[in-house]
Write a protein that holds these residues in place. Structure first.
Motif: not given
Ligand SMILES: NC(=O)c1ccc[n+]([C@@H]2O[C@H](COP(=O)([O-])OP(=O)(O)OC[C@H]3O[C@@H](n4cnc5c(N)ncnc54)[C@H](O)[C@@H]3O)[C@@H](O)[C@H]2O)c1
Length: 242
Positions: A176, A52-53, A17-18, A181, A36-37, A179, A104, A15, A133, A82, A80
């Motif tokens: 950033p 994966v977390d 930015i990543g 998202t 990504d989880s 943004t 996280t 999702s 950030c 978060g 990225a």
């Protein structure tokens, strides 16, 4: 910029930015490993997804080993993944809520960077880009755990850069501003909330994830070979407006 067949790992790739970083890298011919989880949201022949977390130390170590042995040198890493703050004053935050965000947004960066750096070191090259950030420097109420994690990412970036500089591995971060998202969609879909945020930005608009991905790609590229331990604010001028 061409990353032809360079291997880059991107966390938070499902999702925002990543995902924009992963897609922009794929457009630039890189091979991308997404972590990504959440489930995969990118279909591309050069994209491989691991659900994966980032807090799971042993699983991240195993994935990094597997990726390295199957695909070879890891040229870059983007941290990225978060989550946002729990939007409460710090004196009402539970310890689980504090840990959730710190683990996280900060510990996750340490874990993935550690295992990827171990693979980059023998190759004596690599680039790591962490997503911080504006809240690492410009504060608002009810964001303590998020601000602490993001300030930590800035410090961690510079500290890791010093440990990795002898191996020609550069570590930088991007901070950033607002943004659009998954994290912020609820606020920015509301016209009045969007306008009140845009009024604070000298550039007059909320960033698209691609605006941030472009800065990340620059830092991953050989055009940024002499930038190390820095944080670049990509916020349309928000942080310089007094
Ligand atoms: N959107 C903004 O305005 C903004 C501004 C500054 C910084 N950031 C930072 O950018 C980064 C990306 O956020 P975004 O706005 O794209 O949000 P997003 O919610 O769209 O994407 C975050 C991704 O991280 C993944 N993720 C969350 N926790 C995870 C975990 N423990 N393990 C693995 N994956 C996990 C989510 O599943 C999601 O796919 C975050 O670090 C965020 O703090 C966002």
């Amino acid at each position: 910029m061409c990353f032809s067949d360079k291997l880059v790992i991107v966390s938070g790739s499902s999702s925002g930015i990543g995902k924009a970083c992963a897609e922009t890298l794929l457009e630039s011919e890189a091979m991308v490993i997404g972590i990504d989880s959440d489930n995969n949201s990118i279909e591309h022949p050069k994209y491989i997804h691991y659900s994966v977390d980032v807090r799971e130390d042993e699983k991240i170590a195993a994935i990094t080993n597997e990726v390295h042995s199957k695909y070879g040198n890891i040229a870059g890493l983007v941290n990225a993944a978060g989550i946002f703050s729990h939007s409460k004053p710090f004196f009402d935050l539970g310890i689980d809520e504090w840990n959730d965000v710190i683990e996280t947004n900060l510990t996750g960066v340490f874990i993935l960077s550690k295992y990827v750096a171990q693979k980059m070191i023998p190759n004596k090259s690599g680039k790591i880009v962490n997503i911080s950030c504006i809240r690492s420097k410009i504060y608002k109420p009810h964001m303590t755990e998020y601000a602490a994690a993001k300030g930590g990412v800035v410090a961690l970036t510079s500290a890791m850069a010093l440990d990795l500089a002898p191996y020609h591995i550069m570590v930088n971060s991007v901070a950033p501003g607002f943004t659009y998202t998954g994290m912020t969609a609820k606020s920015f879909e509301h016209p009045e909330l969007r306008k009140s945020s845009e009024d604070l930005i000298p550039a007059g608009r909320i960033a698209e994830p691609k605006d941030i991905a472009n800065v990340v790609l620059f830092l991953l590229s050989d055009k940024a070979d002499y930038i190390n331990g820095e944080t670049i604010f990509a916020d349309g001028g928000y942080s310089i407006l007094k």
